[in-house]
Write an enzyme that holds these catalytic residues in place. Structure first.
Site, mmCIF file in Angstrom:
data_model
loop_
_atom_site.group_PDB
_atom_site.id
_atom_site.type_symbol
_atom_site.label_atom_id
_atom_site.label_comp_id
_atom_site.label_asym_id
_atom_site.label_seq_id
_atom_site.Cartn_x
_atom_site.Cartn_y
_atom_site.Cartn_z
ATOM 1 N N ILE A 10 1.043 -1.065 -0.116
ATOM 2 C CA ILE A 10 -0.095 -0.019 -0.162
ATOM 3 C C ILE A 10 0.996 1.178 -0.089
ATOM 4 O O ILE A 10 0.616 2.386 -0.614
ATOM 5 C CB ILE A 10 -0.745 0.078 1.361
ATOM 6 C CG1 ILE A 10 -1.956 -1.415 1.197
ATOM 7 C CG2 ILE A 10 -1.819 1.169 1.075
ATOM 8 C CD1 ILE A 10 -2.465 -1.610 2.485
ATOM 9 N N LEU A 13 13.036 -2.782 4.319
ATOM 10 C CA LEU A 13 13.114 -3.737 3.256
ATOM 11 C C LEU A 13 13.085 -5.330 3.862
ATOM 12 O O LEU A 13 14.296 -5.899 3.836
ATOM 13 C CB LEU A 13 14.253 -3.372 2.500
ATOM 14 C CG LEU A 13 14.210 -2.235 1.588
ATOM 15 C CD1 LEU A 13 15.540 -2.071 0.667
ATOM 16 C CD2 LEU A 13 12.935 -2.130 0.607
ATOM 17 N N SER A 15 2.629 -7.825 8.250
ATOM 18 C CA SER A 15 1.317 -7.490 7.889
ATOM 19 C C SER A 15 0.542 -9.035 7.587
ATOM 20 O O SER A 15 -0.562 -8.800 7.164
ATOM 21 C CB SER A 15 1.228 -6.516 6.846
ATOM 22 O OG SER A 15 1.865 -7.352 5.583
ATOM 23 N N THR A 40 -6.123 -1.168 10.718
ATOM 24 C CA THR A 40 -6.993 -2.491 9.822
ATOM 25 C C THR A 40 -8.142 -2.778 10.538
ATOM 26 O O THR A 40 -8.426 -2.627 11.789
ATOM 27 C CB THR A 40 -6.150 -3.736 9.822
ATOM 28 O OG1 THR A 40 -6.750 -4.792 9.429
ATOM 29 C CG2 THR A 40 -5.592 -3.972 11.009
ATOM 30 N N GLU A 89 -9.155 -5.519 10.961
ATOM 31 C CA GLU A 89 -9.051 -6.620 11.806
ATOM 32 C C GLU A 89 -8.856 -6.460 13.244
ATOM 33 O O GLU A 89 -9.030 -7.388 14.239
ATOM 34 C CB GLU A 89 -7.877 -7.537 11.370
ATOM 35 C CG GLU A 89 -7.927 -7.859 9.875
ATOM 36 C CD GLU A 89 -6.832 -8.676 9.344
ATOM 37 O OE1 GLU A 89 -6.404 -9.713 10.094
ATOM 38 O OE2 GLU A 89 -6.815 -8.686 8.055
ATOM 39 N N LYS A 139 -1.637 -4.748 16.013
ATOM 40 C CA LYS A 139 -2.162 -3.549 15.248
ATOM 41 C C LYS A 139 -3.198 -2.825 16.430
ATOM 42 O O LYS A 139 -3.180 -1.463 16.461
ATOM 43 C CB LYS A 139 -2.920 -3.949 14.084
ATOM 44 C CG LYS A 139 -2.080 -4.437 12.883
ATOM 45 C CD LYS A 139 -1.146 -3.266 12.498
ATOM 46 C CE LYS A 139 -1.788 -2.506 11.669
ATOM 47 N NZ LYS A 139 -0.841 -1.448 10.901
ATOM 48 N N ASN A 143 -9.680 -5.455 3.542
ATOM 49 C CA ASN A 143 -8.680 -5.952 2.809
ATOM 50 C C ASN A 143 -8.585 -5.086 1.482
ATOM 51 O O ASN A 143 -9.536 -4.965 0.577
ATOM 52 C CB ASN A 143 -8.909 -7.379 2.508
ATOM 53 C CG ASN A 143 -8.897 -8.478 3.623
ATOM 54 O OD1 ASN A 143 -9.640 -7.999 4.708
ATOM 55 N ND2 ASN A 143 -8.110 -9.280 3.435
ATOM 56 N N TYR A 164 -8.697 -22.105 2.409
ATOM 57 C CA TYR A 164 -8.564 -22.673 3.773
ATOM 58 C C TYR A 164 -10.087 -23.019 4.283
ATOM 59 O O TYR A 164 -11.094 -22.105 3.703
ATOM 60 C CB TYR A 164 -8.340 -21.287 4.694
ATOM 61 C CG TYR A 164 -6.929 -20.904 4.754
ATOM 62 C CD1 TYR A 164 -5.817 -21.827 4.016
ATOM 63 C CD2 TYR A 164 -6.426 -19.560 5.163
ATOM 64 C CE1 TYR A 164 -4.464 -21.277 3.881
ATOM 65 C CE2 TYR A 164 -5.094 -19.200 5.334
ATOM 66 C CZ TYR A 164 -4.266 -20.098 4.488
ATOM 67 O OH TYR A 164 -2.945 -20.014 4.697
ATOM 68 N N ARG A 214 -14.619 -11.383 3.430
ATOM 69 C CA ARG A 214 -13.997 -10.204 3.417
ATOM 70 C C ARG A 214 -14.632 -9.045 2.656
ATOM 71 O O ARG A 214 -15.260 -9.340 1.686
ATOM 72 C CB ARG A 214 -12.392 -10.269 3.072
ATOM 73 C CG ARG A 214 -11.566 -11.544 3.802
ATOM 74 C CD ARG A 214 -11.356 -10.875 5.190
ATOM 75 N NE ARG A 214 -10.624 -12.007 5.859
ATOM 76 C CZ ARG A 214 -11.044 -12.807 6.611
ATOM 77 N NH1 ARG A 214 -12.530 -12.828 7.027
ATOM 78 N NH2 ARG A 214 -10.352 -13.518 7.632
ATOM 79 N N PRO A 272 -5.801 -21.244 11.978
ATOM 80 C CA PRO A 272 -6.192 -21.378 13.372
ATOM 81 C C PRO A 272 -6.783 -19.823 14.037
ATOM 82 O O PRO A 272 -6.365 -18.979 13.483
ATOM 83 C CB PRO A 272 -5.037 -21.595 14.292
ATOM 84 C CG PRO A 272 -3.989 -22.132 13.273
ATOM 85 C CD PRO A 272 -4.488 -21.592 11.886
#
Ligand code: NAD
Ligand code: TYD
Length: 341
Positions: A13, A36, A86, A126, A128, A158, A183, A211, A218, A279
C-alpha cells in the site's frame, strides 16, 4: 512544499500511495523509509527513482537515532505510518517480529514525533482490530465505535499500536489520526496474500490453497481507493479521530476464487485444493464507512469485478516482478505454511 515521512513505502500500500501522490503532482516531498524486510521491495518504487521529490532511506522504525536524524535533516512535519509486519499466517508462526515492529516501532515513532514536533500523524490500521462478525447478521458491520477484539497475533499487535496512538492524543495532545481499512487488492501486492497468491499460483500452473470451507467473508477495496481515502484523512481529518475505510463489497473466498479462475480460464476441479483452516480464522469482516463518506466526502470509485480484472492483468504483465519474489525465503515459507498442512 510539504515534507511527509512515509514508513513502509516499499510495501504494497505504501508504494501505491507514493506513486499516486507523485503522479498527480501533489506539492509534496516524500521521505520514504523502509527496512526492506522479506516483503519490502525496492522494485515497487523502481519507476519513481528519478523523481526528485522522493527520497528513499533504508532503515528500521525501531531505530530512534535514525528517526531523530531524519526529522532534523528533512524538517519532517507529517507522518503516514504504513510500516508493519502484515501477514496473519506469519504472525501465527512467530508473533515476535509483529510485537517488535507493530507495537514497539509505533511507540518509537510516536516518541520521536513528539520530541521533534509534528503537525499530522496518520496511523494506518486495519478492520481486523475489531475481530470477527457473525455471517448470519448482514445488518451488523464494524463502526468506529465497535470495541476492539483482535483474534490473531497480527491484529492484536495492530490494536495495541492503535491504543498507543489514541493515548498520545489524550495524554500529549498529539495531532494523530487513525484509519481502519478492509482488505486491499491491486498491483504490487506481495504474493503470500490470498489474491496475488492465487493469481500467481494459477499462472504457474499450480493449485490454490483454500482454507477451511472457503466461506469466510472479506470486504475488498481496490488499493487506489484506499490511498485516496488516506489522502483525504491526512488533509481534512479531525485530530484524534478514527475513520473506517471499506469497499462495501462483501464476498466469500470461494466467490473470489471463482472469479480468478474464470479470468484465467481454469476449472475449479483442476485448480482448487481445500486445506486445513487457519487457526482462529475470522469468519467475516464488514466495514461501515459512512463516517468518512459523510465527513470527508470519500467514496470508492472502482467496481470490484473491473478492478479485480485490472489487478489480474497486472500480474499477467508483470511476471518478472512476482517470479523474482517466489524464490529463496519465499519457498521456505511456502513449504512450512502449506506443504505439511
Ligand atoms: P506490506 O507487508 O506489503 O508492507 C509493509 C512494509 O513495511 C514493507 O515494505 C516492509 O519492508 C516495511 N517494514 C516492515 N517492518 C519495518 C520496520 N521495522 N521498519 C521499516 N519498515 C518496515 O503491507 P501492506 O499490505 O502494504 O500494509 C501496509 C499497512 O496497511 C500495514 O500497517 C497494514 O497493517 C495496513 N493494512 C493493510 C491492509 C491490506 O489489505 N494489505 C488492509 C488494512 C490495513
Ligand atoms: P489474507 O489475504 O491473508 O488476508 P486477511 O487474513 O488479512 O484477511 O486472506 C484473505 C482470506 O483468504 C482469508 O479469509 C484467508 C483466506 N486465505 C486462503 O483461503 N488461502 C490462503 O492461502 C490465504 C493466504 C488466505
Amino acid at each position: 512544499m510539504r515534507t511527509i515521512l512515509i514508513t513502509g513505502a516499499a510495501g504494497f500500500i505504501g508504494s501505491n500511495f507514493v506513486r499516486i501522490l507523485l503522479r498527480r503532482g501533489e506539492p509534496v516531498r516524500l521521505i520514504a523509509l523502509d527496512k526492506l524486510t522479506y516483503c519490502g521491495n525496492l522494485a515497487n518504487l523502481s519507476d519513481l527513482v528519478d523523481n526528485t521529490r522522493l527520497i528513499f532511506i533504508r532503515g528500521d522504525i525501531c531505530d530512534a537515532k535514525l528517526l531523530s536524524d531524519l526529522w532534523q535533516q528533512y524538517s519532517i512535519r507529517e507522518v503516514v505510518h504504513f510500516a508493519a509486519e502484515s501477514h496473519v499466517d506469519r504472525s501465527i508462526l512467530d508473533s515476535g517480529p509483529f510485537i517488535q515492529t507493530n507495537v514497539v516501532g509505533t511507540q518509537i515513532l510516536l516518541d520521536t514525533a513528539r520530541a521533534n514536533g509534528i503537525d499530522r500523524y496518520l496511523q494506518i490500521s486495519t478492520d481486523e482490530v475489531y475481530g470477527s462478525l457473525p455471517e448470519d447478521r448482514p445488518d451488523i458491520k464494524f463502526t468506529e465505535q465497535t470495541p476492539l477484539a483482535p483474534n490473531s497475533p497480527y491484529s492484536a499487535s495492530k490494536a495495541a499500536a492503535d491504543c498507543l496512538v489514541r493515548a498520545y492524543f489524550h495524554t500529549f495532545h498529539m495531532p494523530v489520526l487513525i484509519t481502519r481499512c478492509s482488505n486491499n487488492y491491486g498491483p504490487y501486492h506481495f504474493p503470500e496474500k490470498m489474491i496475488p497468491l492465487f493469481v500467481t499460483n494459477l499462472l504457474e500452473g499450480k493449485k490454490v490453497p483454500l482454507y477451511g470451507d472457503g466461506l469466510n467473508i472479506r470486504d475488498w477495496l481496490y488499493v487506489e481507493d484506499h490511498c485516496d481515502a488516506l489522502w483525504a484523512v491526512l488533509n481534512n481529518g479531525a485530530p484524534g479521530e478514527t475513520y473506517n475505510i471499506g469497499g462495501n463489497n462483501e464476498i466469500t473466498n470461494r466467490q473470489i476464487t471463482e472469479l480468478i479462475l474464470r479470468a484465467l480460464n481454469k476449472s475449479w476441479d483442476e485448480s482448487v485444493q481445500y486445506v486445513k483452516d487457519r487457526p482462529g480464522h475470522d469468519r467475516r469482516y464488514a466495514i461501515d464507512a459512512s463516517k468518512i463518506h459523510r465527513d470527508l466526502n470519500w467514496t470508492p470509485k472502482h467496481r470490484f469485478e473491473d478492478a479485480l480484472k485490472t489487478t489480474i492483468q497486472w500480474y499477467v504483465e508483470n511476471e518478472p516482478w512476482w517470479r523474482s519474489i517466489k524464490t529463496g525465503e519465499y519457498l521456505k515459507y511456502y513449504e512450512t505454511q502449506y506443504l505439511r498442512r
